[in-house]
Design a protein around this motif. Structure first.
Motif, PDB file in Angstrom:
ATOM      1  N   GLY A   1      47.322 -59.511 -27.517  1.00 34.76           N
ATOM      2  CA  GLY A   1      47.344 -59.109 -28.920  1.00 34.76           C
ATOM      3  C   GLY A   1      45.990 -58.748 -29.488  1.00 34.76           C
ATOM      4  N   ALA A   2      45.047 -58.394 -28.631  1.00 39.23           N
ATOM      5  CA  ALA A   2      43.702 -58.041 -29.098  1.00 39.23           C
ATOM      6  C   ALA A   2      43.730 -56.742 -29.887  1.00 39.23           C
ATOM      7  CB  ALA A   2      42.754 -57.917 -27.905  1.00 39.23           C
ATOM      8  N   ASP A   3      42.926 -56.663 -30.918  1.00 38.60           N
ATOM      9  CA  ASP A   3      42.791 -55.449 -31.724  1.00 38.60           C
ATOM     10  C   ASP A   3      42.126 -54.375 -30.876  1.00 38.60           C
ATOM     11  OD1 ASP A   3      41.761 -53.441 -33.545  1.00 38.60           O
ATOM     12  OD2 ASP A   3      42.118 -54.864 -35.170  1.00 38.60           O
ATOM     13  N   VAL A   4      42.752 -53.210 -30.777  1.00 40.70           N
ATOM     14  CA  VAL A   4      42.240 -52.147 -29.917  1.00 40.70           C
ATOM     15  C   VAL A   4      40.832 -51.713 -30.336  1.00 40.70           C
ATOM     16  CG1 VAL A   4      43.264 -50.281 -31.299  1.00 40.70           C
ATOM     17  CG2 VAL A   4      42.804 -49.919 -28.867  1.00 40.70           C
ATOM     18  N   ARG A   5      40.504 -51.829 -31.611  1.00 36.86           N
ATOM     19  CA  ARG A   5      39.180 -51.422 -32.065  1.00 36.86           C
ATOM     20  C   ARG A   5      38.099 -52.304 -31.465  1.00 36.86           C
ATOM     21  NH1 ARG A   5      40.539 -51.655 -38.365  1.00 36.86           N
ATOM     22  NH2 ARG A   5      41.469 -53.585 -37.535  1.00 36.86           N
ATOM     23  N   TRP A   6      38.335 -53.617 -31.473  1.00 35.94           N
ATOM     24  CA  TRP A   6      37.325 -54.524 -30.928  1.00 35.94           C
ATOM     25  C   TRP A   6      37.353 -54.526 -29.404  1.00 35.94           C
ATOM     26  CZ3 TRP A   6      34.241 -54.640 -34.536  1.00 35.94           C
ATOM     27  CH2 TRP A   6      34.662 -54.761 -35.870  1.00 35.94           C
ATOM     28  N   SER A   7      38.508 -54.251 -28.825  1.00 33.31           N
ATOM     29  CA  SER A   7      38.576 -54.109 -27.364  1.00 33.31           C
ATOM     30  C   SER A   7      37.710 -52.946 -26.908  1.00 33.31           C
ATOM     31  CB  SER A   7      40.028 -53.882 -26.918  1.00 33.31           C
ATOM     32  OG  SER A   7      40.828 -55.007 -27.179  1.00 33.31           O
ATOM     33  N   PHE A   8      37.842 -51.813 -27.598  1.00 32.63           N
ATOM     34  CA  PHE A   8      37.064 -50.632 -27.222  1.00 32.63           C
ATOM     35  C   PHE A   8      35.575 -50.837 -27.518  1.00 32.63           C
ATOM     36  CE2 PHE A   8      39.896 -46.697 -26.632  1.00 32.63           C
ATOM     37  CZ  PHE A   8      40.850 -47.445 -25.953  1.00 32.63           C
ATOM     38  N   ALA A   9      35.276 -51.536 -28.606  1.00 33.22           N
ATOM     39  CA  ALA A   9      33.873 -51.801 -28.923  1.00 33.22           C
ATOM     40  C   ALA A   9      33.237 -52.659 -27.831  1.00 33.22           C
ATOM     41  CB  ALA A   9      33.769 -52.501 -30.277  1.00 33.22           C
ATOM     42  N   GLY A  10      33.974 -53.675 -27.378  1.00 30.12           N
ATOM     43  CA  GLY A  10      33.476 -54.525 -26.302  1.00 30.12           C
ATOM     44  C   GLY A  10      33.293 -53.765 -25.007  1.00 30.12           C
ATOM     45  N   VAL A  11      34.262 -52.914 -24.701  1.00 29.96           N
ATOM     46  CA  VAL A  11      34.180 -52.103 -23.480  1.00 29.96           C
ATOM     47  C   VAL A  11      33.002 -51.138 -23.575  1.00 29.96           C
ATOM     48  CG1 VAL A  11      35.339 -50.272 -22.190  1.00 29.96           C
ATOM     49  CG2 VAL A  11      36.602 -52.308 -22.874  1.00 29.96           C
ATOM     50  N   GLY A  12      32.777 -50.578 -24.757  1.00 32.72           N
ATOM     51  CA  GLY A  12      31.650 -49.673 -24.947  1.00 32.72           C
ATOM     52  C   GLY A  12      30.316 -50.362 -24.698  1.00 32.72           C
ATOM     53  N   ILE A  13      30.186 -51.590 -25.159  1.00 31.51           N
ATOM     54  CA  ILE A  13      28.956 -52.359 -24.932  1.00 31.51           C
ATOM     55  C   ILE A  13      28.754 -52.611 -23.443  1.00 31.51           C
ATOM     56  CG2 ILE A  13      27.871 -54.610 -25.291  1.00 31.51           C
ATOM     57  CD1 ILE A  13      29.192 -54.627 -28.079  1.00 31.51           C
ATOM     58  N   VAL A  14      29.840 -52.953 -22.754  1.00 30.86           N
ATOM     59  CA  VAL A  14      29.767 -53.143 -21.304  1.00 30.86           C
ATOM     60  C   VAL A  14      29.314 -51.851 -20.629  1.00 30.86           C
ATOM     61  CG1 VAL A  14      31.133 -53.568 -19.219  1.00 30.86           C
ATOM     62  CG2 VAL A  14      31.468 -54.999 -21.235  1.00 30.86           C
ATOM     63  N   GLY A  15      29.860 -50.728 -21.081  1.00 34.31           N
ATOM     64  CA  GLY A  15      29.486 -49.443 -20.508  1.00 34.31           C
ATOM     65  C   GLY A  15      28.004 -49.150 -20.682  1.00 34.31           C
ATOM     66  N   ILE A  16      27.481 -49.410 -21.875  1.00 35.04           N
ATOM     67  CA  ILE A  16      26.053 -49.186 -22.132  1.00 35.04           C
ATOM     68  C   ILE A  16      25.217 -50.049 -21.197  1.00 35.04           C
ATOM     69  CG2 ILE A  16      24.218 -49.539 -23.822  1.00 35.04           C
ATOM     70  CD1 ILE A  16      26.291 -48.764 -25.985  1.00 35.04           C
ATOM     71  N   ALA A  17      25.611 -51.304 -21.033  1.00 31.32           N
ATOM     72  CA  ALA A  17      24.860 -52.220 -20.170  1.00 31.32           C
ATOM     73  C   ALA A  17      24.866 -51.751 -18.716  1.00 31.32           C
ATOM     74  CB  ALA A  17      25.460 -53.625 -20.268  1.00 31.32           C
ATOM     75  N   VAL A  18      26.018 -51.260 -18.239  1.00 32.39           N
ATOM     76  CA  VAL A  18      26.122 -50.789 -16.853  1.00 32.39           C
ATOM     77  C   VAL A  18      25.228 -49.574 -16.630  1.00 32.39           C
ATOM     78  CG1 VAL A  18      27.670 -49.727 -15.156  1.00 32.39           C
ATOM     79  CG2 VAL A  18      28.425 -51.725 -16.453  1.00 32.39           C
ATOM     80  N   VAL A  19      25.267 -48.628 -17.575  1.00 35.41           N
ATOM     81  CA  VAL A  19      24.454 -47.409 -17.430  1.00 35.41           C
ATOM     82  C   VAL A  19      22.965 -47.744 -17.440  1.00 35.41           C
ATOM     83  CG1 VAL A  19      23.837 -45.206 -18.487  1.00 35.41           C
ATOM     84  CG2 VAL A  19      26.220 -45.918 -18.418  1.00 35.41           C
ATOM     85  N   LEU A  20      22.550 -48.609 -18.348  1.00 32.19           N
ATOM     86  CA  LEU A  20      21.141 -48.982 -18.415  1.00 32.19           C
ATOM     87  C   LEU A  20      20.695 -49.715 -17.156  1.00 32.19           C
ATOM     88  CD1 LEU A  20      20.800 -50.107 -22.148  1.00 32.19           C
ATOM     89  CD2 LEU A  20      20.065 -47.956 -21.108  1.00 32.19           C
ATOM     90  N   ALA A  21      21.581 -50.539 -16.606  1.00 29.10           N
ATOM     91  CA  ALA A  21      21.245 -51.253 -15.374  1.00 29.10           C
ATOM     92  C   ALA A  21      21.129 -50.297 -14.191  1.00 29.10           C
ATOM     93  CB  ALA A  21      22.297 -52.320 -15.089  1.00 29.10           C
ATOM     94  N   ALA A  22      21.965 -49.251 -14.179  1.00 31.76           N
ATOM     95  CA  ALA A  22      21.962 -48.302 -13.058  1.00 31.76           C
ATOM     96  C   ALA A  22      20.863 -47.254 -13.178  1.00 31.76           C
ATOM     97  CB  ALA A  22      23.326 -47.604 -12.975  1.00 31.76           C
ATOM     98  N   ARG A  23      20.329 -47.081 -14.379  1.00 36.14           N
ATOM     99  CA  ARG A  23      19.430 -45.967 -14.700  1.00 36.14           C
ATOM    100  C   ARG A  23      18.262 -45.826 -13.730  1.00 36.14           C
ATOM    101  NH1 ARG A  23      14.897 -46.297 -18.278  1.00 36.14           N
ATOM    102  NH2 ARG A  23      15.532 -48.455 -18.667  1.00 36.14           N
TER     103      ARG A  23
END
Length: 382
Positions: free
Chosen positions: A155-177
């Protein structure tokens, strides 16, 4: 050591792309309900997403040739992670259209950029490794199905789910950079140097045509495999879902081993045999008398298609390293058109013929790809 780190980082980028795109896909019903988009309108919105992705691919190709694939991969990855939240916060069809148009641009950009980086890493290894990168894209999609499904069930709010996923994405890209391969004089054009014309030629055109035909076939599996089992063979919705599941699993697993086979027999021989196997699998599924045999046919179809398209991308990226982005964008873009067009072509044909008869289109595409692949890929193996 440098190549090994670059390879792992590129794996991470491919997996992230599959994960971010998968999170959007599994949440489409929720976002459609929030914005009030009808099924027809959603169809147009998905076409918009695909259209802007094509634009992103072509623009990205030129940027790669100028700045290198590492810079463009990082920028596109960060942008994709940020813009993913757009559809989740959309409150109307107009909002969703704008959000998907922007998301499509960066999804198309990272598609070309990550493949260009993969080609550079493969060139450093001097052996086939590109199919494994595409396997990690598939893993990312499967992870999104699990994580996204779990969040929806909780029952998670899709807005906060996507926000959390977006933060994870930023972290992965910066780590791989830092581990991604930097551009060299051979892969980019220096500032002030006149842009060298990268003309269409017969080989690029054939590679693009091959990608179009086999991605058209792949698109048919995505949208019509479950419908085939349910409507043509009377399977329940649960059993029908196994057709796409079997196709996806075999696609993913074969991509992990395809590089070894290509290294042994060459890309031309691999694609020829695999494309013919894919045609046989889809024929078997279309002619199957019951759902069980059809599921086997769809799984064989996945085995056949799994490692083919990455070989076309690899070949395009190696025609001219200094124009790899442009050539990859062309082959990827035309192939992507096939992915979009395949399901639509089948749907249109069902107005006049049965669904199984309409499957003749991807079967013929696989057969033609098998016949044309040796001439397009022979130079790669010599």
């Amino acid at each position: 050591m440098l190549l090994s780190r670059a390879r792992r980082s590129t794996f991470a980028v491919f997996a992230l792309n599959g994960f971010l795109l998968g999170m959007w896909v599994v949440n489409i019903p929720e976002i459609r309900e929030r914005t009030g988009a009808s099924t027809v309108v959603l169809g147009y919105l998905l076409l918009l997403f695909g259209g802007t992705a094509l634009v992103g691919m072509q623009v990205c190709g030129r940027l790669i040739d100028r700045f290198g694939s590492r810079v463009v991969t990082v920028v596109a990855g960060l942008a994709l992670s940020v813009t993913l939240v757009g559809p989740a916060f959309a409150r109307s069809v107009t909002d969703l259209a704008v959000a998907l148009a922007i998301l499509g641009i960066f999804n198309g950009a990272i598609d070309v950029a990550q493949n260009a980086q993969a080609v550079e890493v493969e060139r450093g290894y001097a052996r086939p490794i590109i199919s494994a990168f595409h396997a990690f894209f598939s893993f990312g999609g499967l992870l999104a199905a699990l994580v996204g499904g779990g969040l929806i069930a909780a029952g998670a709010d899709v807005r906060w789910s996507f926000a959390g996923v977006g933060i994870v994405g930023i972290a992965v890209v910066l780590a791989a950079r830092r581990s991604l391969l930097a551009p060299t004089e051979a892969t980019t054009r220096a500032a002030g140097v006149a842009r060298v014309r990268s003309p269409w030629n017969l080989r690029v055109a054939v590679l693009a045509l091959l990608a179009f035909m086999l991605l058209l076939a792949e698109g048919v599996a995505y949208d019509w495999s479950t419908v085939h089992l349910h409507d043509s063979l009377g399977a329940s919705k649960t059993v029908a879902a196994w057709a796409f599941g079997a196709f996806s699993v075999t696609m993913t697993l074969v991509r992990l081993v395809a590089d070894r086979i290509v290294a042994r027999i060459g890309s031309a021989a691999y694609v020829q045999r695999a494309a013919f196997l894919g045609a046989a699998g889809l024929l078997g599924a279309a002619a199957a008398p019951d759902p069980g045999i059809a599921i086997v046919g769809w799984s064989v179809f996945g085995i056949g298609l799994a490692g083919c398209v990455p070989q076309f991308f690899s070949a395009a990226g190696n025609i001219d390293p200094a124009a790899a982005g442009t050539y990859l964008a062309r082959v990827t873009g035309i192939g992507y058109l096939g992915l979009l067009a395949g399901p639509a072509i089948i749907g249109i044909l069902t107005h006049w013929v049965t669904l199984t008869t309409a499957f003749a289109v991807p079967v013929i595409g696989c057969l033609l790809a098998g016949l044309l692949a040796p001439s397009a890929l022979r130079r790669v193996d010599t």
